[in-house]
Write an enzyme that holds these catalytic residues in place. Sequence first.
Site, PDB file in Angstrom:
ATOM      1  N   ASP A 184       0.851  -1.193   0.000  1.00 17.51           N
ATOM      2  CA  ASP A 184       0.000   0.000   0.000  1.00 17.51           C
ATOM      3  C   ASP A 184       0.890   1.249   0.000  1.00 17.51           C
ATOM      4  O   ASP A 184       2.109   1.170   0.147  1.00 17.51           O
ATOM      5  CB  ASP A 184      -0.879  -0.037   1.258  1.00 17.51           C
ATOM      6  CG  ASP A 184      -2.003   0.990   1.238  1.00 17.51           C
ATOM      7  OD1 ASP A 184      -2.241   1.596   0.174  1.00 17.51           O
ATOM      8  OD2 ASP A 184      -2.634   1.175   2.292  1.00 17.51           O
ATOM      9  N   GLU A 225       2.545   5.059  -4.109  1.00 18.80           N
ATOM     10  CA  GLU A 225       2.464   5.948  -5.288  1.00 18.80           C
ATOM     11  C   GLU A 225       3.739   6.781  -5.538  1.00 18.80           C
ATOM     12  O   GLU A 225       3.916   7.174  -6.700  1.00 18.80           O
ATOM     13  CB  GLU A 225       1.271   6.906  -5.147  1.00 18.80           C
ATOM     14  CG  GLU A 225      -0.072   6.226  -5.263  1.00 18.80           C
ATOM     15  CD  GLU A 225      -0.462   5.444  -4.018  1.00 18.80           C
ATOM     16  OE1 GLU A 225      -1.221   4.464  -4.140  1.00 18.80           O
ATOM     17  OE2 GLU A 225       0.016   5.794  -2.928  1.00 18.80           O
TER      18      GLU A 225
END
Length: 1042
Positions: free
Chosen positions: A624, A627
């Site tokens: 997770d 990005e």
Amino acid sequence: MAPPKYSRLEDAEKCPEPVIKDDDEIIFKNKEKLKRSRNDKRKQRSCCGILCEVLILLTVLLLCIMLIDTLLAKGKGCIFSKLYNYTRHSGLFRPSSKLSPTPEYDQQMYIEVIEIDIVEDVVYQQIPINDNHQKTLQEIPIGHQQTRQEMSINHQQTPQEIPINQKKTHQGISKVNNDRQCNIMDNGRKFDCYPESPVTQEKCEARGCCYHAVNGIKENPVGVPYCFYPLNYPGYVVTRKEKKAQGFDVFLSRPTQSYYPDDVMDLKMEVKMEKTSRLHVKIFDANNSRWEVPLGVPVSPSPVEDVGDNLYDVTVADVGQPFNFNITRTGTANKILLLQTTGAFIFADQFLQLSYFLSSNYIYGLGEHRDTLVHSMDWSRFTMWNRDQPPTEKANLYGDHPFYLNIEDGGSSHGVFLLNSNAMDVILQPAPAITWRTIGGVIDLYMFLGPSPNDVIQQYTEVIGHSFMPPYWSLGFHVCRWGYATVNETLGVVNRIGKYGIPQDTQWNDLDYMDSRRDFTTNLTGFGDQGAMVEDLHNRGMHYIMLVDPGISSTSKAGTYEPLDLGLKMDIFVKDHNGKPLEGKVWPGFTYFPDFTHPNSQQYWTTIVKNFHDKVAFDGMWIDMNEISNFVIGSTSGCPDNNLENPPYLPDVNGGSLRANTICTSAQQHLSTQYNIHNMYGYTETVASYHALQDIRGKRPFVISRSTFSGQGHYGGHWTGDNAATYHDMYRSISEIIKMNMFGITMVGADICGFRENTSEQLCQRWHQLGAFYTFSRNHNTPGTIPQDPASFGPALAESTRKVYLIRYKLLPYLYTLIHKSNMMGDTVLRPLFFEYPKDSATYTNDRQFLWGSALLISPVLEQDVTSLSVYFPADMWYDYYTGELITSEGGGKILQTPLDKINLHVRGGYILPWQYPNTTTIQSRKNKFGLLVALNSTRQAEGDLFWDDGDTIDTVGVKLYNTILFNADKNGVYSSPLFIGYKDEPMLLGNVTVFGLQQQPSTVTVNGQSANYNFNSQYKVLYVTNFSSTLLQPIKILWTF
């Protein structure tokens, strides 16, 4: 008496004729007609009238004489000659003119009021509207043999130089406005010359572009551009062509600068005809290397397949002409234009722009974005820059997939992939046309010719990599929550789900298990014995996955936290612009980020993953925040002020800067800067995690990542992020999972019941029904919201969920076979209806239903309090999955009763679905007998197949430890035929065959010659053959007689 209209034009006849080009048409072409009209009127005038007119003419003549000396002294010639030249080149022929009709004359005329700086006067100018004015260049159909760029060549023999950063007067821009190149009547064909909105006329014309404020249309961030390129905008010129074995090379040169800094003046275009259905066009700096995505795309053999069979044709402008190129589909009765360049092609160091017309309005893909399945061509923008952004419309989200699929008129499809990892905007406009604007790299364009939609995805994934083969257990139901604070609470959820008999294969934990929220640690005092909990789950035949973030705590004392110590020792953290580890802030506080492009990163990651796995034997990884997500802007020490942080053009990224909610774009990784490689961070972490799990467990890896890039599906799956508990989010999840399948990511799903906000029992019930048909099926939510696992609402929701997941588990052999085909051939698993019915335009926009493969139609309820649903059935035979009732459709909707505990499922005629008696885990289900669901078509035939292996061994196809079995049916029976048998550790017994669409009750039924038990439903024409046991490892014949 008032002077007649146009009297001043009469005086223009006394002035020297202006110098004009041969192809120009002087606007005074009707002067002879005007003279005759005046002579007729003069005969009727009185002497007084004549005297008045003479006085007026003398007055005008006197004024003219007074000005002549001044004007001639300055070398400016006659007023009216000057007036003509001014109006001719000032763009007054553009649609911005305020025209008023004057019907007094036989030929339609217009007058235009213009202000003249030379004298304080108003001049009425007569402009004839005839065929030459009306038939402008841009109105020629796209399919015309000559392109817009080629047409502009006829009016512009040499590229016009547009000075940079220079204020332009009307006369100064006359070169680009010449020949009415700004007269683009169709707003949908205007290409934005000033995307850094807002724009003024002065700024626009400084770029040598046309300005027209559209009346009644407010200029939005994306909309009809006020500032747009003229048709003859100067750009690159073709200087040389060279034929190659697989295509040809084209060399381009730019004689003028664009309005962005550091133009690449010399380019090379490689056109490679790699396969009959795959074309590769690459445009790059002819003299210097630039950043290119290291995706490891396949290299085609040379020479290419028989070029005579190519499904495409490429044409490029001739040497010496302005650069443009077209791609057409061949092999059809009429060639179809798929790509026709237009607008302005720009290739500067930090601004690359390519625009072209599309074959139709039906375009899909361009992820990751929340949108309808088919994108609107009404000025839509899609920004690519991976960001920690909960799913919302018109925002750049977690992934970057610059690929689209376009349905052509007639039903054929093609796809286009721009292999570029830099931040970009993609603009769709009504022409229909597309503009790619990226701020780095090269133009690396692939076109896939299909012709079916599924063919396109097969060809695309051949380039980026077919989807990975997941372990069989990962196809089961997953349950997670951020907020399971202890081992006992986690196991308590597993127990209550099991109490209701709801199938579940995998339990997850969010960051609750961590010590101080640091990766690869367990809070033994707060959370408990995580390793013992996992052992308990394994003893139940279940599996376990936990969260891992990329941010490694940077504040732990030396010698106390191995991930930090080893990372510093191996020097594998992302660096700031000064060469020191860049420090950000995430859940544990201050953090460093591993550089997964570093040569030592795989060793580092495998080491720390293994050391934790030795304590907690997890089965997969959930990565997770990759990005990269960052709770400070850029870094704890800020970012430098340079062109990487502040590029000349900024795509429409959320937060208003590239470093918003992430790290500095000037940060250094081994391969390149974050400016170039930011969008690939999650992809590179997925690759490292895949290989680490494979090495540690010796079994198939299972990795689910939030951030993705093209090729992600080759190594892992994806969930759609932090969605909300709303019906809208549930509805949008269908288009999200379908598009991810188009991007080659087979294992995908949304958080069932919603991650954010409190769900409701009815929403959660409907969402479990839909989520049971995601390929990756997981319930997950955030702290501060009510529990939403399927056992938390009581018996009604629990029973509904148990029923639908037993269907899922029953159909897993069919789903597993589809995933195998995706892994081997690139097929999609979750499909929109138009993939199977590309000639049915009613399916093009349908994003409320979807298919598993070709055969199973899924039609969920997506609104509150709805118990009857309009379901669209393409022209075919469809059988109700539950009863076998036949619906023969010519293509239309049907209202179906859909109570709260039901989801609509229909089987397509002509297909055979393999299934297996279900249990509450996949391990237990795999011990049961198989069955076949046969749906006969109008010719009483059907076919299907089954792929089977142990579900966990790596590359069973390569080591030949698998089975492939073919099924077919006709009017006399059903036949099972082993195609390849290499896996014999399971008996694979067939014990049930259900046949939909058998028109009459048989008198006898046999299985391999032995009489079989059966019954027949005469209402729905369904045959049930039961209570037999035959191995699928040998041929089987189920025959009937009447």
